[in-house]
Write an enzyme that holds these catalytic residues in place. Structure first.
Site, PDB file in Angstrom:
ATOM      1  CB  THR A  20    -147.012   9.218   7.707  1.00  0.00           C
ATOM      2  OG1 THR A  20    -145.879   8.756   6.963  1.00  0.00           O
ATOM      3  CG2 THR A  20    -147.517   8.082   8.581  1.00  0.00           C
ATOM      4  CB  SER A  58    -142.600  15.397   3.145  1.00  0.00           C
ATOM      5  OG  SER A  58    -141.831  14.295   3.589  1.00  0.00           O
ATOM      6  CB  THR A  89    -141.952  12.889   9.651  1.00  0.00           C
ATOM      7  OG1 THR A  89    -141.804  11.552   9.165  1.00  0.00           O
ATOM      8  CG2 THR A  89    -143.224  13.012  10.465  1.00  0.00           C
ATOM      9  CG  ASP A  90    -139.467  10.943   4.746  1.00  0.00           C
ATOM     10  OD1 ASP A  90    -139.365  10.410   5.868  1.00  0.00           O
ATOM     11  OD2 ASP A  90    -139.755  10.307   3.719  1.00  0.00           O
TER      12      ASP A  90
END
Length: 328
Positions: A20, A58, A89-90
């Site tokens: 992101t 990710s 961030t996943d």
């Protein structure tokens, strides 16, 4: 690739992987690493070097990607440079944990990202990246293991979890709390984690596959049949403090006789029990049948630890010792 052979005080190499934080306007396409770094004002105290490593979500990262990244981080660290990994961030909590297991960590290793695209109001990427660089460039942050820095909080890789789908304050360390924070651009470390989970960096020498099975209400255990001959190990995310339906017991006991089977909790926080409950399918029953306790590790991290140990060539005795140390 940028040069990092000479040691330089306050040197940090930023490895960009996508996510992101690097999303182009409207969410289509990816910014380059240089474009991501361009969002920051140059720091007079830290020499920032760039390695545009990947540009992928990710969710597409693999263990092979992270093994290659770890080797580059170790090269940078040997040359005196801290490392910042910028990704989606996943899977930050899993990437950071695997790097914690395999990197030599000559200098701080920090993973960061963003919850909001650069073109949205309140985009958090620049602040997160600035905080991560400050931590990675600070010699006082050595010896903390791999770290995750977002929202001005410094978290240990072994504890941190993504706890909300959209909140910029999504990352937390249940049961432990952050190690410190970034205040006015400087890291303030209040707590230091205990000894590393492994006695030396693990080497991902061979392919290993570990299944993760999360049990739910009414589960009859049919998915256990898919484990045979396809995997080298299994992690079971059980109810509560380590409980399973009693019809799971015998199939898991048979599996544990052939491969390492780790018992974790699906709750995501708190330790697995060992002797509070004693009936069929209780934690005491399952551990007595050869399953290994994940201690306070959540199930995804227990899976990564088991997979890394198997990839390093660990035998069952060493795997047992490593997981036993988690329980204390």
């Amino acid at each position: 690739m940028d040069e990092w052979s000479r040691e330089m005080a306050g040197s940090v190499t930023v490895f960009t992987l996508g996510g992101t934080i690097s999303a182009a306007r409207g969410g289509a396409g990816r910014l380059t690493g240089a474009e991501v770094l361009a969002q920051l004002a140059p720091s007079p105290d830290i020499d920032v070097r760039l390695h545009d490593f990947r540009r992928i979500p990710s969710s597409n990262l693999t263990v092979d990607d992270l093994a290659e990244l770890a080797a580059l981080i170790d090269s940078a660290g040997a040359g005196g440079s801290g490392a910042v990994v910028v990704q989606g961030t996943d899977t930050i909590e899993e990437s950071a944990f695997l790097l914690d297991l395999v990197c030599a960590q000559h200098r701080p290793v920090v993973v960061t990202g963003a919850m909001r695209r650069p073109d949205l109001p309140g985009a958090d990427g620049p602040a997160n990246l600035a905080g991560a660089i400050a931590v990675a460039g600070d010699s006082g942050c050595r010896g903390l293991g791999a770290l995750v820095v977002l929202a001005d909080e410094i978290h240990a890789a072994r504890h941190v979890r993504k706890t909300h789908t959209t909140s910029v304050a999504t990352f937390a360390s249940p049961g432990a709390g952050p190690l410190g924070s970034v205040v006015e651009g400087r890291p303030r470390v209040l707590l230091r984690p205990p000894a590393p989970l492994v006695d030396r960096p693990l080497r991902l020498l061979r392919a290993a596959r570990v299944a993760l099975l999360t049990v739910s209400l009414g589960d009859r255990g049919e998915l256990l049949e898919a484990i045979d001959d396809r995997f080298d190990g299994l992690v079971v995310a059980a109810f509560g403090a380590g409980h399973l339906p009693e019809w799971f017991v015998e199939p898991l006991e048979r599996l544990a006789a052939r491969m390492p089977v780790v018992l974790a909790s699906r709750t995501g926080a708190g330790p697995l029990l060992s002797r509070t409950y004693n009936g069929p399918g209780s934690e005491h029953d399952l551990l007595g049948r050869g399953l290994l306790s994940a201690g306070s590790l959540d199930a995804p991290k227990a899976r990564l630890l088991l997979q890394a140990l198997l990839s390093d060539g660990a035998d069952l005795a060493r795997i047992r010792r490593t997981f036993a140390a988690l329980v204390g």
